[in-house]
Design an enzyme around this catalytic site. Structure first.
Site, mmCIF file in Angstrom:
data_model
loop_
_atom_site.group_PDB
_atom_site.id
_atom_site.type_symbol
_atom_site.label_atom_id
_atom_site.label_comp_id
_atom_site.label_asym_id
_atom_site.label_seq_id
_atom_site.Cartn_x
_atom_site.Cartn_y
_atom_site.Cartn_z
ATOM 1 N N CYS A 132 60.728 -49.423 -45.655
ATOM 2 C CA CYS A 132 61.409 -50.672 -46.019
ATOM 3 C C CYS A 132 61.643 -51.510 -44.765
ATOM 4 C CB CYS A 132 62.739 -50.403 -46.713
ATOM 5 S SG CYS A 132 63.572 -51.947 -47.152
ATOM 6 N N THR A 196 55.968 -53.996 -48.101
ATOM 7 C CA THR A 196 55.878 -55.417 -47.759
ATOM 8 C C THR A 196 55.724 -55.624 -46.251
ATOM 9 O OG1 THR A 196 58.285 -55.463 -47.692
ATOM 10 C CG2 THR A 196 57.239 -56.179 -49.748
ATOM 11 N N GLY A 220 52.828 -59.972 -52.743
ATOM 12 C CA GLY A 220 52.052 -60.912 -53.549
ATOM 13 C C GLY A 220 50.743 -61.297 -52.873
ATOM 14 N N GLY A 246 49.666 -54.046 -53.074
ATOM 15 C CA GLY A 246 49.830 -55.237 -52.239
ATOM 16 C C GLY A 246 48.981 -56.378 -52.753
ATOM 17 N N GLY A 268 53.534 -55.053 -58.099
ATOM 18 C CA GLY A 268 54.943 -55.414 -57.993
ATOM 19 C C GLY A 268 55.175 -56.884 -58.277
HETATM 20 C C1 LIG Z 1 61.855 -57.671 -55.029
HETATM 21 C C2 LIG Z 1 61.155 -56.496 -54.412
HETATM 22 C C3 LIG Z 1 61.847 -55.292 -54.239
HETATM 23 C C4 LIG Z 1 61.199 -54.172 -53.681
HETATM 24 N N1 LIG Z 1 61.874 -52.989 -53.540
HETATM 25 C C5 LIG Z 1 61.228 -51.884 -53.087
HETATM 26 C C6 LIG Z 1 61.869 -50.621 -53.037
HETATM 27 O O1 LIG Z 1 63.026 -50.441 -53.427
HETATM 28 N N2 LIG Z 1 61.159 -49.557 -52.560
HETATM 29 C C7 LIG Z 1 59.856 -49.652 -52.137
HETATM 30 O O2 LIG Z 1 59.258 -48.655 -51.729
HETATM 31 N N3 LIG Z 1 59.219 -50.857 -52.195
HETATM 32 C C8 LIG Z 1 59.867 -51.950 -52.661
HETATM 33 N N4 LIG Z 1 59.194 -53.142 -52.736
HETATM 34 C C9 LIG Z 1 57.784 -53.227 -52.298
HETATM 35 C C10 LIG Z 1 56.819 -53.059 -53.478
HETATM 36 O O3 LIG Z 1 56.961 -51.779 -54.089
HETATM 37 C C11 LIG Z 1 55.356 -53.238 -53.014
HETATM 38 O O4 LIG Z 1 55.027 -52.221 -52.086
HETATM 39 C C12 LIG Z 1 55.102 -54.591 -52.374
HETATM 40 O O5 LIG Z 1 55.842 -55.603 -53.024
HETATM 41 C C13 LIG Z 1 53.625 -54.968 -52.369
HETATM 42 O O6 LIG Z 1 53.101 -55.052 -53.682
HETATM 43 P P1 LIG Z 1 52.991 -56.450 -54.499
HETATM 44 O O7 LIG Z 1 52.292 -57.422 -53.620
HETATM 45 O O8 LIG Z 1 52.234 -56.099 -55.746
HETATM 46 O O9 LIG Z 1 54.386 -56.874 -54.802
HETATM 47 C C14 LIG Z 1 59.833 -54.277 -53.281
HETATM 48 C C15 LIG Z 1 59.159 -55.500 -53.456
HETATM 49 C C16 LIG Z 1 59.793 -56.598 -54.017
HETATM 50 C C17 LIG Z 1 59.012 -57.884 -54.194
#
Ligand SMILES: Cc1cc2nc3c(=O)[nH]c(=O)nc-3n(C[C@H](O)[C@H](O)[C@H](O)COP(=O)(O)O)c2cc1C
Length: 307
Positions: A132, A196, A220, A246, A268
């Site tokens: 994180c 992220t 995103g 991702g 996500g």
């Molecule tokens: C609002 C939000 C909250 C997130 N909370 C967590 C979390 O609690 N634990 C975690 O491992 N990743 C968390 N992530 C990261 C996502 O699991 C993911 O790895 C990241 O957003 C990339 O994927 P995406 O582009 O499809 O969103 C969070 C992402 C977002 C946008």
């Protein structure tokens, strides 16, 4: 017709799409809804040793090319989480959808404790969030920054439970494959890549960052090329299955993620933006692409772009 079914470790999934941690993974009914809308597996929101309120608002913003967030690991604490996950597991189990439980901890010893407690909920896999980017001021440098610290967490967690574990890595490191390799050597069953990307957005009229925490994690579409590169590097170095995550928001994005070697595809921000019905849409788009291009099974796509 192309088949989206996939075997992952000892699990059978109807499709490779996994709800990524932190998006709708906070209650049994939200997770059940994602499963009903077509997710192949569900990851719960990361939980840690103690309840956490998270950061002050604003904590998230949908921006032109993705999302920036600094939620700050809001969670009820692992003791409260166990009954929630037990109920979720019951509901998802009835649909044949596996549950992945995500954990984090501020220290190595806490990882060992939290994982033992979460194991009481009997999730199908435990995702170990060592990456994180939004809690550095409290917890220090994430464990995902170095092969040695990623290995130490993996060892701690591996010793504590028999449930399969996936180590979730960060994109902002010089050698992500080396870190994945170190986790594999310590007994990880899978790798989740990526979390992220640390980032900042400025409101020029206010003359200050848009997030109260100043910085946040970028996800995103803007993250996709970075995630694809990370997964490709890991797949070339390590033989563990990868949950490629991702920037996936279409069936074509998913095909690209599979082609760089992912076994499953985490989603996500697209669910955050479009709601859980995006699972069905993305699955239909992937199937249409596979039919059009003559791919019968996911294995025909997997790793194709990195051979
Ligand atoms: C609002 C939000 C909250 C997130 N909370 C967590 C979390 O609690 N634990 C975690 O491992 N990743 C968390 N992530 C990261 C996502 O699991 C993911 O790895 C990241 O957003 C990339 O994927 P995406 O582009 O499809 O969103 C969070 C992402 C977002 C946008």
């Amino acid at each position: 017709m192309a088949k989206l079914e996939v075997n992952f470790l000892d699990l059978h999934l109807k499709n490779p799409f996994v709800l990524a941690s932190g998006i709708l993974g906070t209650s049994p009914s939200l997770m059940e809804r994602c499963a009903r809308e077509g997710a192949g597996a569900i990851t719960s929101k990361s939980c840690g040793p103690e309840p956490r309120a998270g950061h002050d608002n604003p904590v998230a913003l949908a921006w032109d090319w993705g999302v920036i967030n600094a939620i700050g690991l809001t969670n009820p604490g692992v003791k409260e989480e166990v009954p929630l996950l037990r109920e979720t597991k019951k509901r998802l189990g009835a649909m044949g959808v596996p549950l992945f439980a995500s954990i984090f901890a501020p220290t190595l010893a806490d990882f060992g404790e939290v994982v033992k407690v979460i194991a009481e909920a009997e999730p199908d896999l435990i995702e170990v969030n060592i990456s994180c980017p939004n809690v550095g001021s409290e917890f220090g440098t994430p464990f995902s920054a170095l092969a040695s610290s990623a290995a130490a967490v993996t060892r701690q967690v591996r010793r504590a439970v028999d449930i399969p574990i996936s180590i979730k890595l960060a994109p902002n490191v010089p050698d992500i494959a080396g870190i994945a390799y170190a986790a594999a050597e310590e007994g990880a069953d899978a790798i989740t890549a990526v979390n992220t990307m640390p980032a900042m957005l400025i409101d020029p009229y206010a003359g200050k960052p848009v997030l109260k925490n100043r910085t946040g994690g970028l996800s995103g579409p803007a993250l996709k090329p970075i995630a694809l590169r990370c997964v490709a590097e890991i797949a070339q170095r390590v033989s563990l299955p990868i949950i490629g995550t991702g920037g996936i928001s279409t069936g074509l994005d998913a095909a690209e993620m599979l082609m760089v070697g992912a076994s499953l595809v985490g989603i996500g921000s697209a669910i955050w933006r479009d709601g859980p019905s995006a699972f069905g849409r993305i699955a239909d788009e992937l199937k249409a692409f596979m039919d059009q291009e003559g791919y019968g099974r996911l294995e025909d796509l997997r790793g194709r772009a990195i051979r």
